[in-house]
Design a protein around this motif. Structure first.
Motif, PDB file in Angstrom:
ATOM      1  N   GLY A   1      -2.400   4.054   7.571  1.00 55.59           N
ATOM      2  CA  GLY A   1      -1.611   4.324   6.372  1.00 55.59           C
ATOM      3  C   GLY A   1      -1.622   3.201   5.360  1.00 55.59           C
ATOM      4  N   LYS A   2      -1.877   1.988   5.795  1.00 60.96           N
ATOM      5  CA  LYS A   2      -1.899   0.843   4.872  1.00 60.96           C
ATOM      6  C   LYS A   2      -3.072   0.910   3.893  1.00 60.96           C
TER       7      LYS A   2
ATOM      8  N   GLY B   1       1.171   5.283  -4.475  1.00 57.64           N
ATOM      9  CA  GLY B   1       1.159   6.500  -5.275  1.00 57.64           C
ATOM     10  C   GLY B   1       0.105   7.502  -4.849  1.00 57.64           C
ATOM     11  N   GLY B   2      -0.742   7.116  -3.899  1.00 55.52           N
ATOM     12  CA  GLY B   2      -1.794   8.011  -3.412  1.00 55.52           C
ATOM     13  C   GLY B   2      -1.319   8.855  -2.246  1.00 55.52           C
ATOM     14  N   ASP B   3      -2.135   9.820  -1.873  1.00 56.82           N
ATOM     15  CA  ASP B   3      -1.753  10.685  -0.751  1.00 56.82           C
ATOM     16  C   ASP B   3      -2.805  10.732   0.345  1.00 56.82           C
ATOM     17  N   THR B   4      -3.898   9.955   0.177  1.00 54.44           N
ATOM     18  CA  THR B   4      -4.939   9.939   1.192  1.00 54.44           C
ATOM     19  C   THR B   4      -5.692   8.614   1.145  1.00 54.44           C
ATOM     20  N   VAL B   5      -6.360   8.299   2.236  1.00 55.28           N
ATOM     21  CA  VAL B   5      -7.188   7.094   2.284  1.00 55.28           C
ATOM     22  C   VAL B   5      -8.442   7.363   1.450  1.00 55.28           C
ATOM     23  N   PRO B   6      -8.767   6.492   0.498  1.00 49.23           N
ATOM     24  CA  PRO B   6      -9.952   6.718  -0.327  1.00 49.23           C
ATOM     25  C   PRO B   6     -11.250   6.530   0.473  1.00 49.23           C
TER      26      PRO B   6
ATOM     27  N   PHE C   1      -6.936  11.889   7.307  1.00 45.41           N
ATOM     28  CA  PHE C   1      -6.573  10.667   6.595  1.00 45.41           C
ATOM     29  C   PHE C   1      -5.608  10.925   5.442  1.00 45.41           C
ATOM     30  N   ARG C   2      -5.012  12.117   5.426  1.00 46.30           N
ATOM     31  CA  ARG C   2      -3.965  12.420   4.448  1.00 46.30           C
ATOM     32  C   ARG C   2      -2.662  11.799   4.920  1.00 46.30           C
ATOM     33  N   GLY C   3      -1.889  11.280   3.985  1.00 52.34           N
ATOM     34  CA  GLY C   3      -0.628  10.628   4.320  1.00 52.34           C
ATOM     35  C   GLY C   3       0.345  11.531   5.050  1.00 52.34           C
ATOM     36  N   ASP C   4       0.454  12.800   4.626  1.00 53.84           N
ATOM     37  CA  ASP C   4       1.395  13.703   5.285  1.00 53.84           C
ATOM     38  C   ASP C   4       0.986  13.996   6.724  1.00 53.84           C
ATOM     39  N   ARG C   5      -0.299  14.101   6.967  1.00 52.25           N
ATOM     40  CA  ARG C   5      -0.761  14.358   8.331  1.00 52.25           C
ATOM     41  C   ARG C   5      -0.559  13.128   9.219  1.00 52.25           C
TER      42      ARG C   5
END
Length: 180
Positions: free
Chosen positions: A129-130, A135-140, A160-164
């Motif tokens: 997650g780091k 402000g993003g929602d996924t790992v680039p 790699f989505r933040g919600d998942r």
């Protein structure tokens, strides 16, 4: 080459475990020392002979300027993303640790081992997650710099989505609380 920053000893040891000798063996008895780098910064130097072929191994990691002790529980590092492992490697580590945890440990010792293992899975998941920008929602995609990290991202980018990541972390935290 400038040694990469290792935020904790646990992160350095994990990095060494994930980077085997040319013979394929990861184990080696590690002697450690703090050394001064040419620029005056301090580093941890780990040396030893490979348990498989006897080849000498050496890893040098830059030490952080200050030690972070904030937070509770097991942690691999501070709030900044790792310089040693990419988000795909961290997720693979989390998966490996979580996969070792039995659904119902048979003894109190097994439950204690399960808690320690699951705590490492949670800490590795936190590292993923780091890499999500503020402000993003996924790992680039450009955060994946290792072959195994890129391969995992290509196979399963949704992981790699933040919600998942948050949902998986919540599930692990729930299991941790049930383990006592």
């Amino acid at each position: 080459m400038t040694p990469l920053l290792s935020r904790t000893n646990a992160e350095a040891h994990l990095y060494m475990d994930l980077h085997p000798c040319s013979c394929g063996e990861t184990r080696f008895p590690r002697q450690s020392a703090v050394v001064a780098l040419a620029d005056g910064d301090l580093a941890s130097r780990y040396t030893g002979s490979c348990a498989g072929c006897g080849q000498e191994r050496e890893f040098i990691f830059r030490l952080p300027p200050t030690v972070t002790t904030a937070g509770s529980g097991f942690r691999y590092g501070d709030d900044e993303p790792s310089q040693l492992l990419d988000p795909g490697e961290w997720l693979l580590v989390s998966d490996a640790y979580a996969g070792q945890v039995p659904a119902q440990p048979a003894t109190s010792e097994a439950a204690q081992r399960a808690r320690a293992t699951l705590s490492r899975a949670v800490a590795a998941l936190d590292e993923v997650g780091k890499f999500i920008p503020t402000g993003g929602d996924t790992v680039p995609p450009d955060a994946f710099v290792s072959d195994r990290g890129r391969q995992l991202h290509q196979r399963e980018p949704g992981r790699f989505r933040g919600d998942r990541l948050a949902a998986i972390r919540d599930a692990y935290a729930g299991l941790l609380s049930r383990l006592g």
